[in-house]
Design an enzyme around this catalytic site. Sequence first.
Site, PDB file in Angstrom:
ATOM      1  N   SER A   7       0.840  -1.189   0.000  1.00 51.51           N
ATOM      2  CA  SER A   7       0.000   0.000   0.000  1.00 51.51           C
ATOM      3  C   SER A   7       0.872   1.234   0.000  1.00 51.51           C
ATOM      4  O   SER A   7       2.066   1.173   0.285  1.00 51.51           O
ATOM      5  CB  SER A   7      -0.921   0.008   1.215  1.00 51.51           C
ATOM      6  OG  SER A   7      -0.153   0.330   2.359  1.00 51.51           O
ATOM      7  N   LYS A   8       0.235   2.331  -0.331  1.00 51.61           N
ATOM      8  CA  LYS A   8       0.933   3.606  -0.476  1.00 51.61           C
ATOM      9  C   LYS A   8       1.753   3.949   0.765  1.00 51.61           C
ATOM     10  O   LYS A   8       2.835   4.487   0.671  1.00 51.61           O
ATOM     11  CB  LYS A   8      -0.103   4.707  -0.687  1.00 51.61           C
ATOM     12  CG  LYS A   8       0.041   5.393  -2.013  1.00 51.61           C
ATOM     13  CD  LYS A   8      -0.798   6.625  -2.052  1.00 51.61           C
ATOM     14  CE  LYS A   8      -1.067   6.981  -3.502  1.00 51.61           C
ATOM     15  NZ  LYS A   8      -2.329   7.591  -3.707  1.00 51.61           N
ATOM     16  N   ARG A   9       1.191   3.629   1.911  1.00 50.55           N
ATOM     17  CA  ARG A   9       1.888   3.976   3.143  1.00 50.55           C
ATOM     18  C   ARG A   9       3.237   3.273   3.231  1.00 50.55           C
ATOM     19  O   ARG A   9       4.121   3.692   3.940  1.00 50.55           O
ATOM     20  CB  ARG A   9       1.028   3.631   4.355  1.00 50.55           C
ATOM     21  CG  ARG A   9       0.134   4.782   4.775  1.00 50.55           C
ATOM     22  CD  ARG A   9      -0.741   4.387   5.932  1.00 50.55           C
ATOM     23  NE  ARG A   9      -1.654   3.323   5.535  1.00 50.55           N
ATOM     24  CZ  ARG A   9      -1.849   2.213   6.222  1.00 50.55           C
ATOM     25  NH1 ARG A   9      -1.159   1.995   7.318  1.00 50.55           N
ATOM     26  NH2 ARG A   9      -2.712   1.315   5.805  1.00 50.55           N
ATOM     27  N   ARG A  10       3.356   2.135   2.521  1.00 51.70           N
ATOM     28  CA  ARG A  10       4.596   1.361   2.644  1.00 51.70           C
ATOM     29  C   ARG A  10       5.506   1.525   1.426  1.00 51.70           C
ATOM     30  O   ARG A  10       6.347   0.690   1.162  1.00 51.70           O
ATOM     31  CB  ARG A  10       4.262  -0.111   2.843  1.00 51.70           C
ATOM     32  CG  ARG A  10       3.498  -0.337   4.108  1.00 51.70           C
ATOM     33  CD  ARG A  10       3.326  -1.797   4.383  1.00 51.70           C
ATOM     34  NE  ARG A  10       2.652  -1.980   5.641  1.00 51.70           N
ATOM     35  CZ  ARG A  10       1.339  -1.903   5.814  1.00 51.70           C
ATOM     36  NH1 ARG A  10       0.566  -1.666   4.789  1.00 51.70           N
ATOM     37  NH2 ARG A  10       0.807  -2.077   6.990  1.00 51.70           N
ATOM     38  N   GLY A  11       5.298   2.552   0.663  1.00 53.74           N
ATOM     39  CA  GLY A  11       6.190   2.771  -0.479  1.00 53.74           C
ATOM     40  C   GLY A  11       5.378   2.948  -1.752  1.00 53.74           C
ATOM     41  O   GLY A  11       4.148   2.969  -1.728  1.00 53.74           O
TER      42      GLY A  11
END
Length: 474
Positions: free
Chosen positions: A255-259
């Site tokens: 997900s976006k939060r992880r890259g």
Amino acid sequence: MNKPTVRTRIAPSPTGFLHLGTARTALYSWAYARHHGGQFVLRIEDTDVERSSQESVQQILDSMHWLGLDYDEGPHYQMQRLARYHEVAEQMIAAGSAYRCWATPEELDAMREAQRARGEKTRYDGRWRPAPGKVLPSPPAGVQPVVRFANPLHGTVAWDDLVKGPIRIANEEIDDLVLLRPPPPDAPAGTLGVPTYNFAVVVDDRDMGITHVFRGDEHINNTPWQINLFRALGAPLPQFGHCPIILGDDGQKLSKRRGAVSVTAYEEMGYLPEAMLNYLARLGWSHGDDELFTREQMVQWFDGSHLARSPAQWDPAKLAWVNAHYIRAADDARLAALVAQQLAHRGVDAGSADALVAACALYKDRCSTVAELADWIGLMFVDVQPRAEDLAAHVSDTIRPALQDLRERFGGIAWDKVSIAAAMKEVLAAHKLKMPQLAPAVRVLVCGRVQTPSIDAVLALFPRRTVLHRLRLI
Ligand code: GLU
């Protein structure tokens, strides 16, 4: 009977960038169609009007183009097909496989509340579903009905998933899906209501003659409804292949939060499209132990088998390794143009890309992305700031007179690799030094780095005046 031509599709929703997971299913759909000499269709599922945007459509088209996933048909836009969904809904109502339901949202909430209170699973209770001998209430005034599918009450839905194998579910488990919603109350007269995802997908997959559907396994729960809808429409069933989600390197959903999760972000970071395709292909599919293969090989090999059932993990180090391979193999002029773009984004004017070709040839072996290549080549255009500890370690008082001498000699030679190497040798002899003493000092001062490719080759790429300027003793 002849087998129908293979037709696959990718059906992204334009509510953001092209996600890596969607790019991978697009790749599988594309490769499967190409393998079978079939067709690949692009459909934009823009029925989530609030969240869809033209900008996102454009990003999806650009990403598909960048990856080289060429489509034979489309883009089709669902919002341009509203009349068609209404036509099919009317046919289904006439045939008895769909019906109008006037239950209000408040009524449905109360229904679910009562079900929960009784400890039952919440589901539509069929209150507006016609049945022999059943007397339906008269439609309430002022309520706009939805259209619901009369899902079969009994029996099972089963399919042999291309990825997951056989799956079956009892019809008792699934309720009467909403097919069409009414337009908003304040919409101008004549506005058509929007279909739900499952209905639009089935009408489209049928109308577009789709024979194989590859998609993310978050849609597995939708497939029983879709199969029942295909059957109700008397349409041939496509084959389904549900690919597991991609996990981040922390084992959680990517997900976006992880890259970065969008194709565009990888393009901007300096990955090559052939590397992305190769890496994405392997993330959920295998051909023996092959890790590196061309698009052509993938098309030749991708027959829908060897798709992984369990989720693959995104591995940035492996992607970097794959990209490094394709950077090494890439034509220098192509890399130079990409580096010039990267530098321009950083506000660095590198002049013409032609000047960068030789630099790409020299540095590409040690780079995993075009951005890294641009870091190296950018050293020629942006003032470097050697680190104090590198200066202390390598630019000692013993070396300074030699550097001074070197600078003077550099002022008077032909500016090419051979002459630079000769001048350095002369300085070494004159000052009784060894190359491992002189070269790191030059590297630190000129490049701001202790390690570089062969120093004579590196210096030859720089304008002479830049080298003389940076060798000024600090
Ligand atoms: N619009 C859906 C999605 O983006 C497509 C799913 C499908 O391929 O049926 O998830």
